[in-house]
Write a protein that holds these residues in place. Structure first.
Motif, PDB file in Angstrom:
ATOM      1  N   GLY A  63       0.848  -1.200   0.000  1.00 45.14           N
ATOM      2  CA  GLY A  63       0.000   0.000   0.000  1.00 45.14           C
ATOM      3  C   GLY A  63       0.881   1.246   0.000  1.00 45.14           C
ATOM      4  N   CYS A 197      -3.853  -1.728   4.932  1.00 43.80           N
ATOM      5  CA  CYS A 197      -3.873  -1.060   3.622  1.00 43.80           C
ATOM      6  C   CYS A 197      -3.926   0.451   3.793  1.00 43.80           C
ATOM      7  CB  CYS A 197      -5.063  -1.542   2.798  1.00 43.80           C
ATOM      8  SG  CYS A 197      -4.892  -3.257   2.308  1.00 43.80           S
ATOM      9  N   GLU A 198      -4.679   0.889   4.784  1.00 47.99           N
ATOM     10  CA  GLU A 198      -4.811   2.333   4.998  1.00 47.99           C
ATOM     11  C   GLU A 198      -3.508   2.927   5.519  1.00 47.99           C
ATOM     12  OE1 GLU A 198      -8.217   3.268   7.339  1.00 47.99           O
ATOM     13  OE2 GLU A 198      -8.370   5.269   6.454  1.00 47.99           O
ATOM     14  N   HIS A 210      -7.987   8.156  -2.851  1.00 50.03           N
ATOM     15  CA  HIS A 210      -7.054   7.030  -2.890  1.00 50.03           C
ATOM     16  C   HIS A 210      -7.114   6.229  -1.587  1.00 50.03           C
ATOM     17  CE1 HIS A 210      -4.337   8.818  -6.273  1.00 50.03           C
ATOM     18  NE2 HIS A 210      -5.448   8.272  -6.722  1.00 50.03           N
ATOM     19  N   ARG A 211      -7.230   6.959  -0.495  1.00 44.81           N
ATOM     20  CA  ARG A 211      -7.299   6.283   0.813  1.00 44.81           C
ATOM     21  C   ARG A 211      -8.565   5.418   0.895  1.00 44.81           C
ATOM     22  NH1 ARG A 211      -5.937   9.193   6.587  1.00 44.81           N
ATOM     23  NH2 ARG A 211      -7.039   7.716   7.896  1.00 44.81           N
ATOM     24  N   LEU A 214      -8.319   2.177  -1.101  1.00 43.99           N
ATOM     25  CA  LEU A 214      -7.566   1.121  -0.403  1.00 43.99           C
ATOM     26  C   LEU A 214      -8.395   0.506   0.716  1.00 43.99           C
ATOM     27  CD1 LEU A 214      -3.864   2.354  -0.168  1.00 43.99           C
ATOM     28  CD2 LEU A 214      -4.738   0.316  -1.312  1.00 43.99           C
ATOM     29  N   TYR A 217     -10.868  -1.842  -0.956  1.00 41.53           N
ATOM     30  CA  TYR A 217     -10.142  -3.058  -1.382  1.00 41.53           C
ATOM     31  C   TYR A 217      -9.915  -3.965  -0.172  1.00 41.53           C
ATOM     32  CZ  TYR A 217      -5.882  -5.782  -2.241  1.00 41.53           C
ATOM     33  OH  TYR A 217      -4.955  -6.801  -2.313  1.00 41.53           O
ATOM     34  N   LEU A 280      -9.304  -1.015  -7.138  1.00 35.88           N
ATOM     35  CA  LEU A 280      -7.936  -0.523  -7.374  1.00 35.88           C
ATOM     36  C   LEU A 280      -7.765   0.146  -8.731  1.00 35.88           C
ATOM     37  CD1 LEU A 280      -5.929  -3.498  -5.819  1.00 35.88           C
ATOM     38  CD2 LEU A 280      -6.412  -1.291  -4.779  1.00 35.88           C
ATOM     39  N   GLY A 288      -1.435  -0.475  -8.680  1.00 34.24           N
ATOM     40  CA  GLY A 288      -2.190  -1.383  -7.793  1.00 34.24           C
ATOM     41  C   GLY A 288      -2.081  -2.842  -8.191  1.00 34.24           C
TER      42      GLY A 288
END
Ligand code: GRG
Length: 303
Positions: A63, A197-198, A210-211, A214, A217, A280, A288
């Motif tokens: 990430g 992921c964050e 974008h945050r 993730l 996902y 992603l 990604g």
């Protein structure tokens, strides 16, 4: 049901390299000297350095890579999460919880040492996690460090992993509907995976879109990961997963597999992974791709 694709050799290599690097970081963080309390650190080392896929650090590192974060920092955060994850496994194996004799193919910590050592090693690992995150070496910006601490505390606490564990125990004596099973798994497994992921986005000061991508996902990947964990408990072998199989059924645990059946659970895992990959698309230039590929590993995993 289509059979899951195998993870590519490139992904396997990236995971192996990350595991080795994270193991070295963990080995350094858990260095033991000739202290009077050295036996506590021996127990902590046993609980952490006894194998493990290091999937959570891999998520942090990958990430973070999307946002060009320094890998040393990402690895520190990944290692910190792994300490917390190890604490949860050590406590989960205790007689008051799952009462498991084996973990990662070896004696569980309270079997190797004793229950007091397992409780204290877990406690010390949990607190060490936050010591590492709040250290300047993790990030020079104190706002980033505070955010990491806050988000991980929230993912691991009463409305996160610990709350999920409580639901898991309640589920041994109460019948849960599918919504409660979903909540249980989101809290017990999902929230920590979402933090991982964050964390890359926090370290890289990513923009909100974008945050969120993730987070989305990770939500779907985490749910798929838990489904494959439940399936392995039924279809795997002790040699493959390094612990006794059939534990969930014996304990009368509420899982998606017990509620929906094996085939429906496999289809749900496939669907979640497809959805995870779609989140992603926002990352251009193949940034990604490795996380997309990771969904195949989750579907195909036997460990
Ligand atoms: C005791 C507070 C407390 C929490 C326990 C994580 C957990 C909550 C319990 C472990 C039991 C379990 C099956 C949890 C679901 C999450 C999961 C699949 C954990 C195992 O993670 P892996 O497969 O393990 O990444 P390794 O050994 O590879 O690190």
């Amino acid at each position: 049901m289509p059979s899951p694709r195998q993870a590519s050799p490139e992904l396997q290599q990236a995971m192996n390299e990350c595991r080795e690097q994270v193991n070295r970081t963990l080995d350094n963080l858990l260095a033991v000297e000739d202290w009077a309390e050295a036996s506590l650190f021996e127990a902590m080392r046993y609980g952490v350095l006894n194998g493990g896929k290091r999937l959570r650090p891999f998520l942090v590192v990958q990430g973070a890579k999307i946002f060009g974060v320094d890998e040393y920092r990402a690895r520190r955060v990944g290692a910190a999460v792994e300490l917390l994850h190890s604490y949860s496994l050590i406590h989960d194996d205790l007689p008051a919880m799952d009462n498991a004799d084996m973990r990662r193919g070896k004696a569980s910590l309270h079997k190797k040492y004793d229950e007091a050592a397992a409780i204290l090693a877990g406690d010390a690992l949990l607190t060490m996690t936050f010591e590492i995150l709040s250290d300047r070496e993790t990030h020079e910006d104190p706002r980033v460090r505070v955010e990491l601490v806050k988000e991980l505390a929230s993912a691991a606490g009463g409305h996160g992993m610990v709350g999920g564990q409580m639901l898991d125990l309640i589920g041994e004596r109460e019948e849960f509907d599918i919504g409660t099973i979903s909540r249980l798994q989101r809290l017990k497994t999902g929230k920590l995976i979402m933090f991982c992921c964050e964390a890359g986005a926090i370290l890289g000061k990513a923009n909100p879109a974008h945050r969120q991508a993730l987070r989305n996902y990770a939500h779907d990947l985490g749910m798929a990961f838990q489904l494959t964990d439940d399936l392995l408990d039924i279809e795997g072998s002790t040699e493959e997963i390094g612990k006794d199989v059939g534990q969930d059924e014996r304990a009368g645990k509420a899982t998606f597999v017990s509620a929906m059946g094996i085939e429906a659970a496999k289809m749900r895992a496939e669907m979640l992974c497809a959805q995870a990959r779609a989140h992603l698309k926002i990352f251009d230039g193949g940034r990604g791709d490795i996380l997309k590929e990771l969904t195949n590993y989750v579907l195909a995993r036997r460990v």
